[in-house]
Design a protein around this motif. Structure first.
Motif, PDB file in Angstrom:
ATOM      1  N   VAL A 126       0.807  -1.217   0.000  1.00 60.65           N
ATOM      2  CA  VAL A 126       0.000   0.000   0.000  1.00 60.65           C
ATOM      3  C   VAL A 126       0.844   1.272   0.000  1.00 60.65           C
ATOM      4  N   LEU A 127       2.132   1.170   0.353  1.00 62.47           N
ATOM      5  CA  LEU A 127       3.028   2.325   0.287  1.00 62.47           C
ATOM      6  C   LEU A 127       4.425   1.843  -0.048  1.00 62.47           C
ATOM      7  N   SER A 128       5.045   2.512  -0.992  1.00 62.75           N
ATOM      8  CA  SER A 128       6.427   2.193  -1.353  1.00 62.75           C
ATOM      9  C   SER A 128       7.146   3.486  -1.684  1.00 62.75           C
ATOM     10  N   VAL A 129       8.173   3.794  -0.903  1.00 64.85           N
ATOM     11  CA  VAL A 129       8.938   5.025  -1.100  1.00 64.85           C
ATOM     12  C   VAL A 129      10.350   4.637  -1.528  1.00 64.85           C
ATOM     13  N   ASP A 130      10.697   4.907  -2.769  1.00 63.56           N
ATOM     14  CA  ASP A 130      12.050   4.627  -3.244  1.00 63.56           C
ATOM     15  C   ASP A 130      13.001   5.723  -2.760  1.00 63.56           C
ATOM     16  N   GLY A 131      14.111   5.308  -2.162  1.00 63.35           N
ATOM     17  CA  GLY A 131      15.076   6.282  -1.665  1.00 63.35           C
ATOM     18  C   GLY A 131      14.679   6.795  -0.295  1.00 63.35           C
ATOM     19  N   ASP A 132      15.061   8.020  -0.008  1.00 63.73           N
ATOM     20  CA  ASP A 132      14.876   8.581   1.329  1.00 63.73           C
ATOM     21  C   ASP A 132      13.507   9.226   1.515  1.00 63.73           C
ATOM     22  N   PHE A 133      12.971   9.051   2.703  1.00 61.08           N
ATOM     23  CA  PHE A 133      11.767   9.734   3.178  1.00 61.08           C
ATOM     24  C   PHE A 133      12.235  10.574   4.360  1.00 61.08           C
ATOM     25  N   GLU A 134      12.278  11.873   4.177  1.00 59.90           N
ATOM     26  CA  GLU A 134      12.723  12.769   5.241  1.00 59.90           C
ATOM     27  C   GLU A 134      11.584  12.991   6.235  1.00 59.90           C
ATOM     28  N   PRO A 135      11.711  12.500   7.458  1.00 61.57           N
ATOM     29  CA  PRO A 135      10.580  12.568   8.391  1.00 61.57           C
ATOM     30  C   PRO A 135      10.187  13.976   8.791  1.00 61.57           C
ATOM     31  N   THR A 136      11.109  14.926   8.695  1.00 65.61           N
ATOM     32  CA  THR A 136      10.765  16.302   9.066  1.00 65.61           C
ATOM     33  C   THR A 136      10.189  17.088   7.890  1.00 65.61           C
ATOM     34  N   GLN A 137      10.147  16.460   6.707  1.00 63.45           N
ATOM     35  CA  GLN A 137       9.619  17.141   5.527  1.00 63.45           C
ATOM     36  C   GLN A 137       8.392  16.450   4.943  1.00 63.45           C
ATOM     37  N   GLY A 138       8.141  15.213   5.349  1.00 66.01           N
ATOM     38  CA  GLY A 138       6.997  14.482   4.832  1.00 66.01           C
ATOM     39  C   GLY A 138       7.249  13.965   3.429  1.00 66.01           C
ATOM     40  N   ALA A 139       6.214  13.363   2.858  1.00 67.97           N
ATOM     41  CA  ALA A 139       6.338  12.791   1.518  1.00 67.97           C
ATOM     42  C   ALA A 139       5.044  13.001   0.755  1.00 67.97           C
ATOM     43  N   ALA A 140       5.159  13.303  -0.520  1.00 70.00           N
ATOM     44  CA  ALA A 140       3.998  13.562  -1.380  1.00 70.00           C
ATOM     45  C   ALA A 140       3.498  12.247  -1.953  1.00 70.00           C
ATOM     46  N   HIS A 141       2.684  11.543  -1.173  1.00 71.58           N
ATOM     47  CA  HIS A 141       2.144  10.256  -1.605  1.00 71.58           C
ATOM     48  C   HIS A 141       0.633  10.256  -1.491  1.00 71.58           C
ATOM     49  N   GLY A 142       0.008   9.271  -2.153  1.00 71.40           N
ATOM     50  CA  GLY A 142      -1.433   9.128  -2.063  1.00 71.40           C
ATOM     51  C   GLY A 142      -2.175  10.151  -2.895  1.00 71.40           C
ATOM     52  N   TRP A 143      -3.491  10.176  -2.732  1.00 75.43           N
ATOM     53  CA  TRP A 143      -4.327  11.058  -3.544  1.00 75.43           C
ATOM     54  C   TRP A 143      -4.051  12.551  -3.374  1.00 75.43           C
ATOM     55  N   PRO A 144      -3.570  13.046  -2.194  1.00 70.86           N
ATOM     56  CA  PRO A 144      -3.363  14.496  -2.100  1.00 70.86           C
ATOM     57  C   PRO A 144      -2.105  14.985  -2.812  1.00 70.86           C
ATOM     58  N   GLY A 145      -1.185  14.067  -3.190  1.00 67.38           N
ATOM     59  CA  GLY A 145       0.060  14.503  -3.803  1.00 67.38           C
ATOM     60  C   GLY A 145       0.858  15.397  -2.869  1.00 67.38           C
ATOM     61  N   ALA A 146       1.219  16.577  -3.352  1.00 66.30           N
ATOM     62  CA  ALA A 146       2.043  17.502  -2.561  1.00 66.30           C
ATOM     63  C   ALA A 146       1.362  17.910  -1.261  1.00 66.30           C
ATOM     64  N   ALA A 147       0.027  17.934  -1.241  1.00 65.91           N
ATOM     65  CA  ALA A 147      -0.691  18.341  -0.034  1.00 65.91           C
ATOM     66  C   ALA A 147      -0.502  17.342   1.109  1.00 65.91           C
ATOM     67  N   ALA A 148      -0.028  16.133   0.791  1.00 60.94           N
ATOM     68  CA  ALA A 148       0.171  15.119   1.821  1.00 60.94           C
ATOM     69  C   ALA A 148       1.422  15.366   2.651  1.00 60.94           C
ATOM     70  N   ALA A 149       2.376  16.106   2.099  1.00 62.87           N
ATOM     71  CA  ALA A 149       3.671  16.256   2.760  1.00 62.87           C
ATOM     72  C   ALA A 149       3.548  16.886   4.145  1.00 62.87           C
ATOM     73  N   ALA A 150       2.738  17.924   4.263  1.00 59.99           N
ATOM     74  CA  ALA A 150       2.626  18.636   5.542  1.00 59.99           C
ATOM     75  C   ALA A 150       2.075  17.731   6.641  1.00 59.99           C
ATOM     76  N   GLU A 151       1.156  16.825   6.294  1.00 52.80           N
ATOM     77  CA  GLU A 151       0.540  15.965   7.298  1.00 52.80           C
ATOM     78  C   GLU A 151       1.384  14.739   7.602  1.00 52.80           C
ATOM     79  N   SER A 152       2.369  14.449   6.744  1.00 51.87           N
ATOM     80  CA  SER A 152       3.179  13.248   6.956  1.00 51.87           C
ATOM     81  C   SER A 152       4.543  13.577   7.561  1.00 51.87           C
ATOM     82  N   THR A 153       4.633  14.721   8.220  1.00 54.39           N
ATOM     83  CA  THR A 153       5.867  15.063   8.924  1.00 54.39           C
ATOM     84  C   THR A 153       5.806  14.542  10.361  1.00 54.39           C
ATOM     85  N   PHE A 154       6.932  14.071  10.863  1.00 53.77           N
ATOM     86  CA  PHE A 154       7.027  13.501  12.205  1.00 53.77           C
ATOM     87  C   PHE A 154       7.390  14.601  13.207  1.00 53.77           C
ATOM     88  N   ALA A 155       6.644  14.682  14.294  1.00 52.48           N
ATOM     89  CA  ALA A 155       6.920  15.641  15.370  1.00 52.48           C
ATOM     90  C   ALA A 155       6.680  14.955  16.698  1.00 52.48           C
TER      91      ALA A 155
END
Length: 360
Positions: A220-249
């Motif tokens: 259901v999720l595959s990220v090739d290379g690095d996923f920066e936890p403080t920057q999030g990742a643009a995955h799923g239906w929101p694309g770039a909008a997903a990055a802000a919600e996928s940041t680790f704090a």
């Protein structure tokens, strides 16, 4: 000093809430302290307007007892189990950034995901007006810059209705290193008779292999290379909008948007696998143990393996995972990630635990 007792009209009677259990099971309330476990018998949530409340119990015809209670919000799916971190100096937990590579599998039971399934069925039964209205009432989809009209008019979004499209994890301490080749897979059709990993695996120390598939409804999720936890990742239906919600704090929920939303299966348990593959990165061996929160379930519901150095092969690490004793860096465990499964296009659910103290 005398206890403060609210007037009767300042209490709200919630018919859907019942006492599920008492500990110890003495049949009454103890002055030494009794743990009272409450349960809601419907899927409708009770809204608490304060974190500090009073709980009143009516016993028989004339005895009324009132106790102070607190509302602990933000707990995970498994509200009845203790919240813990990655204690005991253990390595190789998901999102820990302290090893080169790992595989982690955990089992969530039907009784724990049944409420999410009911929500899924409810959403799938809605027609166009109902789906749009439900989306607007939640406010989540539009809050990310989308129109709720699109959940029906756009074929891709319409196909997601009622599916799990996000997974939330409760972050204990935000990782300081990127995740490498992060992979999340699920099998939502684990037979009801298998209630822990040891039983599911037939008493063997091995991984459940169905989740190694690259089929969309498994991986259901595959990220090739690095996923920066403080920057999030643009995955799923929101694309770039997903990055802000996928940041680790620290001490916050992180939302991971899935590339491939998946359905839940009635009566079946759900197995989730989280893995990172650093086999091609000789310099990758983290120095910290930052991770997510877990809930101690007291059964062997997880199995995990890790390698501090680059393993011999890439995921699924068939040549690297031990198959004989002493099964180095491989173990069954009792701690499941604190988690929420979120149904499209609704906001992620939020559970609360009411803790009542009867000690005097």
């Amino acid at each position: 000093s005398s206890a403060v007792i609210l007037d009767a009209d300042e209490f709200v009677f919630f018919e859907q809430i019942a006492v599920l259990d008492l500990f110890p099971r003495s049949g009454t309330f103890s002055s030494d302290g009794t743990l009272v476990q409450l349960s809601e018998s419907t899927s409708k949530a009770t809204i608490f307007f304060s974190d500090s409340i009073l709980v009143r119990f009516t016993l028989g015809a004339c005895q009324v007892l009132t106790f102070p209670a607190t509302v602990n919000t933000g707990v995970g799916l498994l509200t009845g189990f203790p919240q813990v971190g990655t204690s005991y100096g253990e390595a190789g937990f998901p999102f820990g950034a302290d090893v080169n590579s790992y595989r982690f599998q955990g089992l969530y039971l039907w009784s724990e995901i049944e409420g999410i399934y009911d929500t899924s069925v409810e959403i799938q039964a809605l027609g166009e007006p109902g789906a749009i209205a439900r989306c607007k009432s939640e406010g989540y989809f539009e809050g990310l810059g989308f129109s709720c009209n699109d959940v029906w008019s756009t074929p891709e979004y319409r196909s997601y209705l009622g599916l799990v499209d996000r997974i939330q994890f409760k972050v204990e301490s935000a990782p300081t290193l990127p995740f490498h080749n992060l992979r999340i897979a699920v099998d939502p059709a684990i037979p009801e008779v298998n209630t822990d990993m040891y039983d599911l695996l037939g008493g063997t120390t091995d991984f459940y292999s169905t989740v190694e598939s690259d089929e969309d409804d498994i991986r259901v999720l595959s990220v090739d290379g690095d996923f920066e936890p403080t920057q999030g990742a643009a995955h799923g239906w929101p694309g770039a909008a997903a990055a802000a919600e996928s940041t680790f704090a620290d001490d916050q929920w992180v939302t991971i948007f899935l590339d491939n939303p998946f359905p839940l299966v009635e009566l079946d348990h759900l197995l989730i696998e989280i893995a990172e593959d650093g086999s091609g990165d000789a310099g990758r061996s983290g120095s910290g143990a930052s991770s997510i929160y877990y809930q101690h379930v007291y059964d062997r519901r997880t199995i995990s393996w890790y390698s501090t150095a680059p393993p011999e092969d890439a995921y699924p690490f068939s040549a690297s995972v031990p198959t004989t004793t002493p099964y180095t860096n491989m173990t069954f465990g009792q701690r499941l990630p604190m988690i929420q499964f979120c149904v499209f296009p609704l906001a992620c659910p939020s559970q609360a635990l009411v803790e009542v103290s009867t000690a005097t």
